[in-house]
Design a protein around this motif. Sequence first.
Motif, PDB file in Angstrom:
ATOM      1  N   ASN A  63      -3.074   7.555   3.355  1.00  8.41           N
ATOM      2  CA  ASN A  63      -2.522   6.321   2.787  1.00  8.41           C
ATOM      3  C   ASN A  63      -1.370   5.796   3.627  1.00  8.41           C
ATOM      4  O   ASN A  63      -1.199   4.592   3.774  1.00  8.41           O
ATOM      5  CB  ASN A  63      -2.045   6.568   1.344  1.00  8.41           C
ATOM      6  CG  ASN A  63      -3.199   6.702   0.390  1.00  8.41           C
ATOM      7  OD1 ASN A  63      -4.005   5.796   0.269  1.00  8.41           O
ATOM      8  ND2 ASN A  63      -3.289   7.841  -0.258  1.00  8.41           N
ATOM      9  N   TRP A  95       0.840  -1.207   0.000  1.00 14.49           N
ATOM     10  CA  TRP A  95       0.000   0.000   0.000  1.00 14.49           C
ATOM     11  C   TRP A  95       0.872   1.253   0.000  1.00 14.49           C
ATOM     12  O   TRP A  95       0.632   2.186  -0.773  1.00 14.49           O
ATOM     13  CB  TRP A  95      -0.921  -0.013   1.218  1.00 14.49           C
ATOM     14  CG  TRP A  95      -1.979   1.047   1.149  1.00 14.49           C
ATOM     15  CD1 TRP A  95      -1.850   2.359   1.500  1.00 14.49           C
ATOM     16  CD2 TRP A  95      -3.305   0.892   0.675  1.00 14.49           C
ATOM     17  NE1 TRP A  95      -3.029   3.031   1.299  1.00 14.49           N
ATOM     18  CE2 TRP A  95      -3.947   2.159   0.783  1.00 14.49           C
ATOM     19  CE3 TRP A  95      -4.027  -0.182   0.179  1.00 14.49           C
ATOM     20  CZ2 TRP A  95      -5.266   2.354   0.413  1.00 14.49           C
ATOM     21  CZ3 TRP A  95      -5.342   0.027  -0.185  1.00 14.49           C
ATOM     22  CH2 TRP A  95      -5.940   1.277  -0.070  1.00 14.49           C
ATOM     23  N   TYR A 130       1.323   3.838  -3.157  1.00 13.62           N
ATOM     24  CA  TYR A 130       1.002   5.247  -2.915  1.00 13.62           C
ATOM     25  C   TYR A 130       2.149   6.145  -3.365  1.00 13.62           C
ATOM     26  O   TYR A 130       1.921   7.177  -4.002  1.00 13.62           O
ATOM     27  CB  TYR A 130       0.686   5.482  -1.442  1.00 13.62           C
ATOM     28  CG  TYR A 130       0.606   6.932  -1.062  1.00 13.62           C
ATOM     29  CD1 TYR A 130      -0.380   7.750  -1.594  1.00 13.62           C
ATOM     30  CD2 TYR A 130       1.532   7.489  -0.189  1.00 13.62           C
ATOM     31  CE1 TYR A 130      -0.450   9.084  -1.258  1.00 13.62           C
ATOM     32  CE2 TYR A 130       1.464   8.827   0.159  1.00 13.62           C
ATOM     33  CZ  TYR A 130       0.477   9.629  -0.381  1.00 13.62           C
ATOM     34  OH  TYR A 130       0.407  10.942  -0.047  1.00 13.62           O
ATOM     35  N   GLY A 178       0.426   7.005  -6.558  1.00 16.00           N
ATOM     36  CA  GLY A 178      -0.678   7.538  -5.757  1.00 16.00           C
ATOM     37  C   GLY A 178      -1.428   8.671  -6.418  1.00 16.00           C
ATOM     38  O   GLY A 178      -2.631   8.829  -6.223  1.00 16.00           O
ATOM     39  N   MET A 205      -6.783   6.845  -4.028  1.00 13.45           N
ATOM     40  CA  MET A 205      -5.567   7.130  -3.257  1.00 13.45           C
ATOM     41  C   MET A 205      -5.285   8.628  -3.254  1.00 13.45           C
ATOM     42  O   MET A 205      -4.804   9.165  -2.259  1.00 13.45           O
ATOM     43  CB  MET A 205      -4.375   6.360  -3.810  1.00 13.45           C
ATOM     44  CG  MET A 205      -4.309   4.937  -3.376  1.00 13.45           C
ATOM     45  SD  MET A 205      -2.719   4.227  -3.799  1.00 13.45           S
ATOM     46  CE  MET A 205      -2.620   2.951  -2.585  1.00 13.45           C
TER      47      MET A 205
END
Length: 86
Positions: free
Chosen positions: A67, A46, A50, A54, A60
Motif C-alpha cells: 500500500n 491511499w 491505509y 488499512g 488493503m
Amino acid sequence: MTVPKSRSDRKKKAVYTPPPTAAKPKISPRWLAPAMVTFGLLGILWIGVYYIAGGLIPFMRDLGNWNLAIGFSGLVIAMILSTRWR
C-alpha cells in the motif's frame, strides 16, 4: 590646425541586437494540472486510508506494505508531471 580624434571616437562598438525569435512560448497541455493534482491527492489519500483503516479494508489488508508503494507511486507520478508544467 586640426585636433586629433580620441580613441573612443575611432572604435565605436555596434549596439547589440538579439537575434529574432520566432518560437512560441511553451504552454502546458490542459490535462496536465488536473492529472498532477489528482495523482498527488490519490497518493496521499491511499497512504492515509491505509494508516487509519488499512486493517479493516480487506484488499488493503491483503496488500500489506505494498500500500505504501502504491501511495508513493502516485506521489512520484505527480512530481514527474509537475516538471512538465510551464
